[in-house]
Design a protein around this motif. Structure first.
Motif, PDB file in Angstrom:
ATOM      1  N   LYS A 133       0.799  -1.208   0.000  1.00 36.74           N
ATOM      2  CA  LYS A 133       0.000   0.000   0.000  1.00 36.74           C
ATOM      3  C   LYS A 133       0.842   1.271   0.000  1.00 36.74           C
ATOM      4  O   LYS A 133       1.049   1.878   1.035  1.00 36.74           O
ATOM      5  CB  LYS A 133      -0.926  -0.014   1.201  1.00 36.74           C
ATOM      6  CG  LYS A 133      -1.702  -1.325   1.247  1.00 36.74           C
ATOM      7  CD  LYS A 133      -2.318  -1.558   2.582  1.00 36.74           C
ATOM      8  CE  LYS A 133      -3.006  -2.905   2.623  1.00 36.74           C
ATOM      9  NZ  LYS A 133      -2.098  -4.021   2.514  1.00 36.74           N
ATOM     10  N   PRO A 134       1.422   1.697  -1.125  1.00 33.82           N
ATOM     11  CA  PRO A 134       2.144   2.968  -1.189  1.00 33.82           C
ATOM     12  C   PRO A 134       1.190   4.118  -0.909  1.00 33.82           C
ATOM     13  O   PRO A 134      -0.020   4.001  -1.077  1.00 33.82           O
ATOM     14  CB  PRO A 134       2.667   3.005  -2.632  1.00 33.82           C
ATOM     15  CG  PRO A 134       2.586   1.584  -3.097  1.00 33.82           C
ATOM     16  CD  PRO A 134       1.432   0.979  -2.370  1.00 33.82           C
TER      17      PRO A 134
ATOM     18  N   GLU B 118      -7.876   3.652   2.589  1.00 36.46           N
ATOM     19  CA  GLU B 118      -8.572   3.096   3.745  1.00 36.46           C
ATOM     20  C   GLU B 118      -7.647   3.031   4.957  1.00 36.46           C
ATOM     21  O   GLU B 118      -8.049   3.316   6.089  1.00 36.46           O
ATOM     22  CB  GLU B 118      -9.117   1.706   3.415  1.00 36.46           C
ATOM     23  CG  GLU B 118      -9.789   0.973   4.574  1.00 36.46           C
ATOM     24  CD  GLU B 118     -11.028   1.676   5.089  1.00 36.46           C
ATOM     25  OE1 GLU B 118     -11.503   1.292   6.176  1.00 36.46           O
ATOM     26  OE2 GLU B 118     -11.540   2.595   4.414  1.00 36.46           O
ATOM     27  N   ALA B 119      -6.378   2.659   4.733  1.00 42.93           N
ATOM     28  CA  ALA B 119      -5.406   2.608   5.830  1.00 42.93           C
ATOM     29  C   ALA B 119      -5.174   3.992   6.423  1.00 42.93           C
ATOM     30  O   ALA B 119      -5.111   4.157   7.644  1.00 42.93           O
ATOM     31  CB  ALA B 119      -4.080   2.027   5.327  1.00 42.93           C
ATOM     32  N   ASP B 120      -5.084   5.005   5.561  1.00 45.18           N
ATOM     33  CA  ASP B 120      -4.900   6.373   6.050  1.00 45.18           C
ATOM     34  C   ASP B 120      -6.132   6.858   6.812  1.00 45.18           C
ATOM     35  O   ASP B 120      -6.021   7.563   7.821  1.00 45.18           O
ATOM     36  CB  ASP B 120      -4.611   7.309   4.880  1.00 45.18           C
ATOM     37  CG  ASP B 120      -3.201   7.134   4.331  1.00 45.18           C
ATOM     38  OD1 ASP B 120      -2.356   6.556   5.050  1.00 45.18           O
ATOM     39  OD2 ASP B 120      -2.936   7.573   3.196  1.00 45.18           O
ATOM     40  N   ARG B 121      -7.325   6.470   6.326  1.00 46.31           N
ATOM     41  CA  ARG B 121      -8.549   6.865   7.020  1.00 46.31           C
ATOM     42  C   ARG B 121      -8.588   6.279   8.422  1.00 46.31           C
ATOM     43  O   ARG B 121      -8.934   6.965   9.391  1.00 46.31           O
ATOM     44  CB  ARG B 121      -9.773   6.400   6.219  1.00 46.31           C
ATOM     45  CG  ARG B 121     -11.105   6.868   6.811  1.00 46.31           C
ATOM     46  CD  ARG B 121     -12.275   6.170   6.148  1.00 46.31           C
ATOM     47  NE  ARG B 121     -12.307   4.755   6.476  1.00 46.31           N
ATOM     48  CZ  ARG B 121     -12.740   4.275   7.648  1.00 46.31           C
ATOM     49  NH1 ARG B 121     -13.136   5.099   8.608  1.00 46.31           N
ATOM     50  NH2 ARG B 121     -12.753   2.972   7.862  1.00 46.31           N
TER      51      ARG B 121
ATOM     52  N   HIS C 274       8.774   1.649   9.631  1.00 39.50           N
ATOM     53  CA  HIS C 274       9.105   0.220   9.558  1.00 39.50           C
ATOM     54  C   HIS C 274       9.895  -0.071   8.289  1.00 39.50           C
ATOM     55  O   HIS C 274       9.968   0.751   7.372  1.00 39.50           O
ATOM     56  CB  HIS C 274       7.845  -0.654   9.637  1.00 39.50           C
ATOM     57  CG  HIS C 274       6.949  -0.592   8.424  1.00 39.50           C
ATOM     58  ND1 HIS C 274       6.206  -1.667   7.998  1.00 39.50           N
ATOM     59  CD2 HIS C 274       6.665   0.415   7.555  1.00 39.50           C
ATOM     60  CE1 HIS C 274       5.501  -1.334   6.923  1.00 39.50           C
ATOM     61  NE2 HIS C 274       5.770  -0.081   6.633  1.00 39.50           N
ATOM     62  N   ALA C 275      10.521  -1.246   8.290  1.00 41.93           N
ATOM     63  CA  ALA C 275      11.213  -1.753   7.108  1.00 41.93           C
ATOM     64  C   ALA C 275      10.303  -2.832   6.527  1.00 41.93           C
ATOM     65  O   ALA C 275      10.210  -3.920   7.083  1.00 41.93           O
ATOM     66  CB  ALA C 275      12.578  -2.328   7.494  1.00 41.93           C
TER      67      ALA C 275
ATOM     68  N   GLU D 286       7.744   5.733   6.643  1.00 41.87           N
ATOM     69  CA  GLU D 286       6.600   5.952   7.522  1.00 41.87           C
ATOM     70  C   GLU D 286       5.353   5.442   6.813  1.00 41.87           C
ATOM     71  O   GLU D 286       5.204   5.587   5.603  1.00 41.87           O
ATOM     72  CB  GLU D 286       6.446   7.440   7.832  1.00 41.87           C
ATOM     73  CG  GLU D 286       7.582   8.029   8.648  1.00 41.87           C
ATOM     74  CD  GLU D 286       7.342   9.483   8.983  1.00 41.87           C
ATOM     75  OE1 GLU D 286       6.220   9.984   8.718  1.00 41.87           O
ATOM     76  OE2 GLU D 286       8.263  10.132   9.492  1.00 41.87           O
ATOM     77  N   GLU D 287       4.439   4.866   7.619  1.00 45.79           N
ATOM     78  CA  GLU D 287       3.237   4.297   7.019  1.00 45.79           C
ATOM     79  C   GLU D 287       2.178   4.061   8.093  1.00 45.79           C
ATOM     80  O   GLU D 287       2.495   3.935   9.278  1.00 45.79           O
ATOM     81  CB  GLU D 287       3.586   2.981   6.322  1.00 45.79           C
ATOM     82  CG  GLU D 287       2.480   2.459   5.436  1.00 45.79           C
ATOM     83  CD  GLU D 287       3.035   1.508   4.385  1.00 45.79           C
ATOM     84  OE1 GLU D 287       2.518   1.520   3.265  1.00 45.79           O
ATOM     85  OE2 GLU D 287       3.978   0.763   4.694  1.00 45.79           O
ATOM     86  N   SER D 288       0.929   3.983   7.665  1.00 42.54           N
ATOM     87  CA  SER D 288      -0.169   3.696   8.588  1.00 42.54           C
ATOM     88  C   SER D 288       0.005   2.315   9.205  1.00 42.54           C
ATOM     89  O   SER D 288       0.425   1.374   8.529  1.00 42.54           O
ATOM     90  CB  SER D 288      -1.501   3.760   7.840  1.00 42.54           C
ATOM     91  OG  SER D 288      -2.546   3.210   8.622  1.00 42.54           O
TER      92      SER D 288
END
Length: 396
Positions: free
Chosen positions: A6-7, A222-225, A368-369, A378-380
């Motif tokens: 999920k970029p 959806e992940a960002d939401r 995370h890696a 960085e990511e949700s």
């Protein structure tokens, strides 16, 4: 290590880092992971794009689990080798001392025959398994001085200890061989899963890759939401826990709602344990942010590349906290807290097999890696769906 599908959408920024366009990121990921294209199966036998995506994600999860097994085997092998090296050095030194002592005992035997009596062959003593038996058989024990008898007894004891030490070294060598074999097996499993994923991805057409990018965009949105929803939930919870200005003014000293206050202040002072953790977490997060952009390499612990648990271990080490090497052990190295109570610095673990971990930075986000072909970012925490989150652990 875990699948990362999920970029971020085009134009969004996180901590000053602009994310690449989604389609570009997806295609780049595919290109990095693909080998030379193989012939596509017939249309009738061809799996759907959703099936391909699910299979690839599953392969990456399996590779992540195999990577942690590899990390554990590597750690065991390293420790076992150090132990074996130390034991072998000790055995060599003790053997040398025993040989010197045996020669000294030979001089005792020779001294008893200086009166002219026929002396037993000293070579027999040097080759004897038990010098004390040698002295008894040759009726020499009664003729030795007290000091010489003590030396013989000490030698026998030392000889028994040396034999036990050799047995221990032999057992350790067997365990080292077992660890090395386990390491090779784990490495082969990681490589096999990654190769299978690359082969599967290489069958996608350009049109399918574009469709996959669109699917990933919807999932990322959806992940960002969900991350924003978690951020609002945590902010609301924090505001309820913070005393109002009136409550603070009514407490010139002592505590308000379980929180320390200072006379003459209009704010609050965090509990000692919270402020200590926050200070350490700040150092861990600063380290993790400095690694953003470095490549994921399975089994790596830095400084040029990392896998998931290698990154979290290195980040907390920068804060003076020693975490175990693998996700399986890191999940036990602290206090489990609800996701709603997660604080910056906490470890977020994923999947039933605890095959992936990230460092929570607040607002539903983590550093995370992700997996081979990607970079620290960085990511949700919902990057692979809410159900993928296993637990949150506060390590210090």
């Amino acid at each position: 290590m875990a699948p990362h599908r999920k970029p971020r959408p085009t134009g969004r920024t996180r901590a000053g880092i602009r994310t690449p366009a989604l389609a570009t990121a997806a295609l780049t990921s595919v290109a990095l992971l693909s080998q030379t294209a193989t012939a596509a199966p017939s249309a009738d036998d061809r799996p759907s794009l959703e099936e391909v995506e699910k299979k690839v994600d599953d392969l990456y999860r399996q590779a992540g689990s195999a990577t942690e097994n590899y990390n554990a085997a590597k750690e065991r092998t390293t420790k076992q080798k150090k132990k074996v090296d130390t034991l072998l050095d000790d055995v060599a030194q003790r053997t040398e001392k025993l040989n010197e002592a045996r020669e000294e005992l030979g001089s005792f035997a020779a001294a008893q025959y200086r009166t002219g009596a026929a002396a037993p062959d000293q070579a027999s003593l040097l080759l004897a398994d038990n010098p004390q038996d040698y002295f008894d058989q040759n009726q020499l024990m009664d003729r030795l001085t007290d000091r010489q008898k003590v030396a013989v007894d000490a030698y026998v004891t030392e000889q028994a200890d040396a034999a036990e030490q050799r047995r221990t070294a032999s057992d350790s060598l067997e365990k080292l061989t077992e660890s090395q074999n386990a390491l090779k097996t784990s490495k082969a499993k990681v490589q096999a899963k990654l190769a299978e994923a690359r082969e599967l991805l290489s069958t996608l057409t350009a049109q399918e890759k574009a469709r996959l990018a669109a699917i990933e965009q919807r999932e990322q949105e959806e992940a960002d939401r969900k991350a924003e929803e978690l951020a609002r939930q945590q902010a609301a919870q924090a505001s309820q826990e913070t005393p109002t200005a009136q409550e603070t003014q009514e407490a010139p000293g002592g505590t308000v709602g379980g929180t320390e206050t200072s006379p003459g202040t209009t704010g609050t002072i965090a509990p000692v344990e919270d402020s200590t953790y926050a200070a350490k977490a700040t150092k861990a997060l600063a380290f993790a942010r400095a690694q953003i952009g470095k490549p994921y390499v399975w089994g790596a612990t830095g400084p040029g590349s990392y896998d998931c648990s290698g990154l979290t271990q290195a980040a907390w080490k920068a804060a003076g906290v020693d975490l175990p090497r693998t996700t399986y052990d890191q999940v036990e190295a602290g206090t489990t807290v609800p996701l709603a109570d997660a604080k910056p610095g906490d470890l977020v673990f994923f999947y039933d097999n605890i095959g992936h971990v990230g460092l929570y930075i607040g607002n539903g986000m983590m550093i995370h890696a992700p997996k081979p072909g990607t970079y620290v970012r960085e990511e949700s925490v919902f990057y692979d769906g809410e159900s993928s989150i296993h637990s949150v652990v506060r390590p210090a």
